[in-house]
Design a protein around this motif. Structure first.
Motif, PDB file in Angstrom:
ATOM      1  N   VAL A 333      43.306  44.694  14.348  1.00  0.00           N
ATOM      2  CA  VAL A 333      44.153  44.877  13.153  1.00  0.00           C
ATOM      3  C   VAL A 333      43.639  44.013  12.003  1.00  0.00           C
ATOM      4  O   VAL A 333      43.624  44.444  10.849  1.00  0.00           O
ATOM      5  CB  VAL A 333      45.626  44.541  13.475  1.00  0.00           C
ATOM      6  CG1 VAL A 333      46.460  44.480  12.197  1.00  0.00           C
ATOM      7  CG2 VAL A 333      46.207  45.566  14.434  1.00  0.00           C
ATOM      8  N   LEU A 334      43.204  42.814  12.327  1.00  0.00           N
ATOM      9  CA  LEU A 334      42.639  41.911  11.311  1.00  0.00           C
ATOM     10  C   LEU A 334      41.441  42.566  10.629  1.00  0.00           C
ATOM     11  O   LEU A 334      41.290  42.489   9.411  1.00  0.00           O
ATOM     12  CB  LEU A 334      42.217  40.595  11.964  1.00  0.00           C
ATOM     13  CG  LEU A 334      41.766  39.470  11.027  1.00  0.00           C
ATOM     14  CD1 LEU A 334      42.947  38.918  10.239  1.00  0.00           C
ATOM     15  CD2 LEU A 334      41.098  38.357  11.828  1.00  0.00           C
ATOM     16  N   TYR A 335      40.616  43.240  11.430  1.00  0.00           N
ATOM     17  CA  TYR A 335      39.430  43.896  10.868  1.00  0.00           C
ATOM     18  C   TYR A 335      39.796  45.120  10.033  1.00  0.00           C
ATOM     19  O   TYR A 335      39.370  45.247   8.888  1.00  0.00           O
ATOM     20  CB  TYR A 335      38.472  44.307  11.995  1.00  0.00           C
ATOM     21  CG  TYR A 335      37.364  45.194  11.512  1.00  0.00           C
ATOM     22  CD1 TYR A 335      36.304  44.684  10.770  1.00  0.00           C
ATOM     23  CD2 TYR A 335      37.388  46.565  11.760  1.00  0.00           C
ATOM     24  CE1 TYR A 335      35.290  45.508  10.289  1.00  0.00           C
ATOM     25  CE2 TYR A 335      36.383  47.399  11.294  1.00  0.00           C
ATOM     26  CZ  TYR A 335      35.344  46.870  10.564  1.00  0.00           C
ATOM     27  OH  TYR A 335      34.360  47.696  10.090  1.00  0.00           O
ATOM     28  N   ILE A 336      40.581  46.044  10.601  1.00  0.00           N
ATOM     29  CA  ILE A 336      40.848  47.308   9.902  1.00  0.00           C
ATOM     30  C   ILE A 336      41.757  47.128   8.682  1.00  0.00           C
ATOM     31  O   ILE A 336      41.773  47.968   7.788  1.00  0.00           O
ATOM     32  CB  ILE A 336      41.453  48.367  10.847  1.00  0.00           C
ATOM     33  CG1 ILE A 336      42.804  47.909  11.398  1.00  0.00           C
ATOM     34  CG2 ILE A 336      40.482  48.710  11.957  1.00  0.00           C
ATOM     35  CD1 ILE A 336      43.535  48.990  12.177  1.00  0.00           C
ATOM     36  N   SER A 337      42.511  46.030   8.659  1.00  0.00           N
ATOM     37  CA  SER A 337      43.410  45.804   7.519  1.00  0.00           C
ATOM     38  C   SER A 337      42.696  45.188   6.316  1.00  0.00           C
ATOM     39  O   SER A 337      43.265  45.113   5.231  1.00  0.00           O
ATOM     40  CB  SER A 337      44.563  44.885   7.943  1.00  0.00           C
ATOM     41  OG  SER A 337      44.083  43.594   8.290  1.00  0.00           O
ATOM     42  N   SER A 338      41.442  44.777   6.504  1.00  0.00           N
ATOM     43  CA  SER A 338      40.739  44.055   5.433  1.00  0.00           C
ATOM     44  C   SER A 338      40.611  44.885   4.158  1.00  0.00           C
ATOM     45  O   SER A 338      40.899  44.406   3.061  1.00  0.00           O
ATOM     46  CB  SER A 338      39.352  43.608   5.900  1.00  0.00           C
ATOM     47  OG  SER A 338      38.583  44.713   6.340  1.00  0.00           O
ATOM     48  N   LYS A 339      40.221  46.158   4.297  1.00  0.00           N
ATOM     49  CA  LYS A 339      40.031  47.002   3.112  1.00  0.00           C
ATOM     50  C   LYS A 339      41.359  47.338   2.448  1.00  0.00           C
ATOM     51  O   LYS A 339      41.447  47.453   1.226  1.00  0.00           O
ATOM     52  CB  LYS A 339      39.281  48.281   3.498  1.00  0.00           C
ATOM     53  CG  LYS A 339      37.815  48.030   3.828  1.00  0.00           C
ATOM     54  CD  LYS A 339      37.099  49.312   4.185  1.00  0.00           C
ATOM     55  CE  LYS A 339      35.609  49.080   4.366  1.00  0.00           C
ATOM     56  NZ  LYS A 339      35.277  48.118   5.401  1.00  0.00           N
ATOM     57  N   ILE A 340      42.408  47.488   3.266  1.00  0.00           N
ATOM     58  CA  ILE A 340      43.747  47.757   2.709  1.00  0.00           C
ATOM     59  C   ILE A 340      44.235  46.548   1.918  1.00  0.00           C
ATOM     60  O   ILE A 340      44.775  46.685   0.817  1.00  0.00           O
ATOM     61  CB  ILE A 340      44.738  48.089   3.845  1.00  0.00           C
ATOM     62  CG1 ILE A 340      44.277  49.332   4.602  1.00  0.00           C
ATOM     63  CG2 ILE A 340      46.148  48.306   3.287  1.00  0.00           C
ATOM     64  CD1 ILE A 340      45.043  49.620   5.870  1.00  0.00           C
ATOM     65  N   LEU A 341      44.034  45.374   2.487  1.00  0.00           N
ATOM     66  CA  LEU A 341      44.469  44.145   1.810  1.00  0.00           C
ATOM     67  C   LEU A 341      43.702  43.916   0.503  1.00  0.00           C
ATOM     68  O   LEU A 341      44.268  43.395  -0.462  1.00  0.00           O
ATOM     69  CB  LEU A 341      44.289  42.948   2.739  1.00  0.00           C
ATOM     70  CG  LEU A 341      45.235  42.867   3.943  1.00  0.00           C
ATOM     71  CD1 LEU A 341      44.883  41.675   4.809  1.00  0.00           C
ATOM     72  CD2 LEU A 341      46.689  42.777   3.487  1.00  0.00           C
ATOM     73  N   TYR A 344      45.449  46.021  -2.162  1.00  0.00           N
ATOM     74  CA  TYR A 344      46.745  45.464  -2.556  1.00  0.00           C
ATOM     75  C   TYR A 344      46.600  44.106  -3.243  1.00  0.00           C
ATOM     76  O   TYR A 344      47.406  43.767  -4.126  1.00  0.00           O
ATOM     77  CB  TYR A 344      47.666  45.331  -1.340  1.00  0.00           C
ATOM     78  CG  TYR A 344      48.321  46.632  -0.949  1.00  0.00           C
ATOM     79  CD1 TYR A 344      49.398  47.149  -1.658  1.00  0.00           C
ATOM     80  CD2 TYR A 344      47.854  47.358   0.143  1.00  0.00           C
ATOM     81  CE1 TYR A 344      50.003  48.344  -1.307  1.00  0.00           C
ATOM     82  CE2 TYR A 344      48.449  48.564   0.512  1.00  0.00           C
ATOM     83  CZ  TYR A 344      49.522  49.049  -0.220  1.00  0.00           C
ATOM     84  OH  TYR A 344      50.107  50.233   0.125  1.00  0.00           O
ATOM     85  N   LEU A 353      47.842  37.656  -1.375  1.00  0.00           N
ATOM     86  CA  LEU A 353      47.095  38.189  -0.232  1.00  0.00           C
ATOM     87  C   LEU A 353      45.664  37.673  -0.191  1.00  0.00           C
ATOM     88  O   LEU A 353      45.005  37.736   0.850  1.00  0.00           O
ATOM     89  CB  LEU A 353      47.081  39.726  -0.276  1.00  0.00           C
ATOM     90  CG  LEU A 353      48.424  40.432  -0.051  1.00  0.00           C
ATOM     91  CD1 LEU A 353      48.269  41.928  -0.249  1.00  0.00           C
ATOM     92  CD2 LEU A 353      48.969  40.141   1.346  1.00  0.00           C
ATOM     93  N   ASN A 358      40.086  37.771   5.907  1.00  0.00           N
ATOM     94  CA  ASN A 358      39.436  39.067   6.102  1.00  0.00           C
ATOM     95  C   ASN A 358      39.191  39.818   4.799  1.00  0.00           C
ATOM     96  O   ASN A 358      38.417  40.782   4.764  1.00  0.00           O
ATOM     97  CB  ASN A 358      40.226  39.938   7.088  1.00  0.00           C
ATOM     98  CG  ASN A 358      41.680  40.103   6.695  1.00  0.00           C
ATOM     99  OD1 ASN A 358      42.231  39.307   5.948  1.00  0.00           O
ATOM    100  ND2 ASN A 358      42.306  41.136   7.206  1.00  0.00           N
TER     101      ASN A 358
END
Length: 407
Positions: A333-341, A344, A353, A358
């Motif tokens: 989750v830490l990896y895949i959330s990087s681009k979303i974060l 935002y 954020l 990440n």
């Protein structure tokens, strides 16, 4: 002693049957992807044989059975019959097919003679007369004449169309580069195209493999009861934990290298090495040209913070929990959330954020685009800060862990 510990850890990883199965499965996925790309033509469509004569019969039957069809619908069917006839006669990628689909007025039957005589230039002259006020279009029509470029669906014609319709300087300059050098820099079904997309396509698979192989690198010592055997060795707990961290980094790098080399070997068998001579082109105010080797190296350098921080996070989580599942899920989750974060964090109300590591651990775009600004310095500082803090917590926690109560 540290080297021996690392060798021991690597040996344990490589001897696990599950890890071998995972590697084989990944190689199967890569091979399937390469075969898929091999079946694409130069414009990114599947290479398939179409029976154009049969297509004509289908539309003829539609006309015969269309009792209440409008005139427009009948004209549409007749157009499709003629289009398939031209594709059958001259070929799908022929200039005749392109002109018929994109330029020609179907009602004007004079095209039949021009098609037969291979007189594509007459259509260029007609377009020049019709579009005198369209500067870009006229420029490209003259380019066709001066370079003897027939209409078609190849990369040169695609660059011409993209140049005419470009809405940004970047798109215009990139397509102008293609036209000036006649290098197909956007081709995906060759070895160069495969390597360019290597990280985009396989990075997530490499992360998953890393988590499967190393997700329980410390937890398993507790669950298997081998932690005591490890601690009686004549070395400090700090060295034991450091060996596991370094091993995780080595596995991470080996996965990248192994899959990359596998891509090159299999890709060479399918596509050859000729495409590697074509450079990678990036626009950053000006057109930047890199060799494929330099481009790949720059991306890898930009991912060094992630290569250091993700394994450290795995070790950190192994220290604070005894659940391998939690370690794997949290790290993923830490990896895949990087681009979303990242998206935002650019919002005014979400600036906080940017404290998460990440968001900052992939600086490859800065290196490739030569953006050495304050944001890059901040990213490097945050990554270093996380590296120091997590390392201190990990080593202190492991040094004070009561092994008897942890088993």
């Amino acid at each position: 002693m540290l080297i021996n510990l690392i060798k021991n850890e690597l040996s344990k990883m490589l001897n696990k049957k599950l890890n071998v199965c995972v590697v084989i499965m990944l190689l199967f996925i890569i091979g399937t992807n390469l075969i898929y790309k091999y079946k694409l033509d130069d414009i990114g469509n599947f290479k398939e044989e179409i029976d154009y004569r049969k297509e004509q019969e289908i539309y003829k039957n539609k006309i015969e059975n269309c009792t209440f069809c409008t005139v427009e619908k009948i004209n549409e069917y007749e157009y499709m019959i003629e289009l398939n006839r031209i594709k059958e006669q001259y070929g799908y990628n022929s200039w005749q097919s392109y002109v018929f689909e994109n330029i020609l007025n179907f009602e004007d039957q004079s095209y039949l003679k021009k098609f037969k005589e291979d007189n594509w230039k007459s259509f260029v002259y007609d377009e020049i007369e019709k579009n005198k006020n369209n500067i870009k279009y006229i420029e490209m029509l003259n380019y066709r004449l001066n370079n003897n470029i027939k209409y078609g669906y190849d990369y040169i014609n695609k660059a011409i169309d993209n140049y005419i319709s470009s809405n940004s300087i970047e798109e215009e300059q990139i397509n102008k580069y293609i036209l000036d050098t006649k290098n197909d820099i956007n081709k995906i079904n060759d070895l160069r195209g495969i390597l360019i997309n290597f990280f985009n396509e396989y990075e997530i698979l490499i992360i998953v493999m890393l988590l499967i192989i190393c997700g329980g690198i410390l937890i398993e010592e507790y669950s298997h009861g081998t932690i005591k055997q490890l601690l009686i060795l004549p070395c400090s707990r700090r060295k034991i934990l450091l060996s596991k961290y370094i091993t995780t980094i080595i596995i991470f790098i080996l996965l990248f290298l192994f899959i990359f080399l596998f891509q090159i070997i299999i890709g060479t068998m399918f596509f050859g090495l000729q495409s590697l001579k074509i450079p990678v082109v990036i626009y950053n105010g000006t057109v930047q040209v890199y060799s494929i080797y330099k481009y790949m190296l720059m991306i890898l350098l930009g991912k060094i913070p992630m290569i250091l921080l993700l394994p450290l996070m795995i070790i950190f989580l192994n220290n604070i929990t005894k659940s391998t599942t939690f370690v794997v899920l949290f790290s993923f989750v830490l990896y895949i959330s990087s681009k979303i974060l990242i998206v935002y964090s650019n919002m005014e109300s979400m600036k906080f954020l940017k404290i998460f590591m990440n968001i900052h651990w992939d600086i490859s775009s800065n290196i490739i685009n030569k953006i050495y600004d304050k944001n890059l310095n901040i990213s490097i500082c945050i990554c270093v800060l996380y590296l120091i803090i997590l390392s201190i917590i990990c080593f202190k926690k492991f040094s004070k862990t009561d092994i008897k109560n942890s088993l």
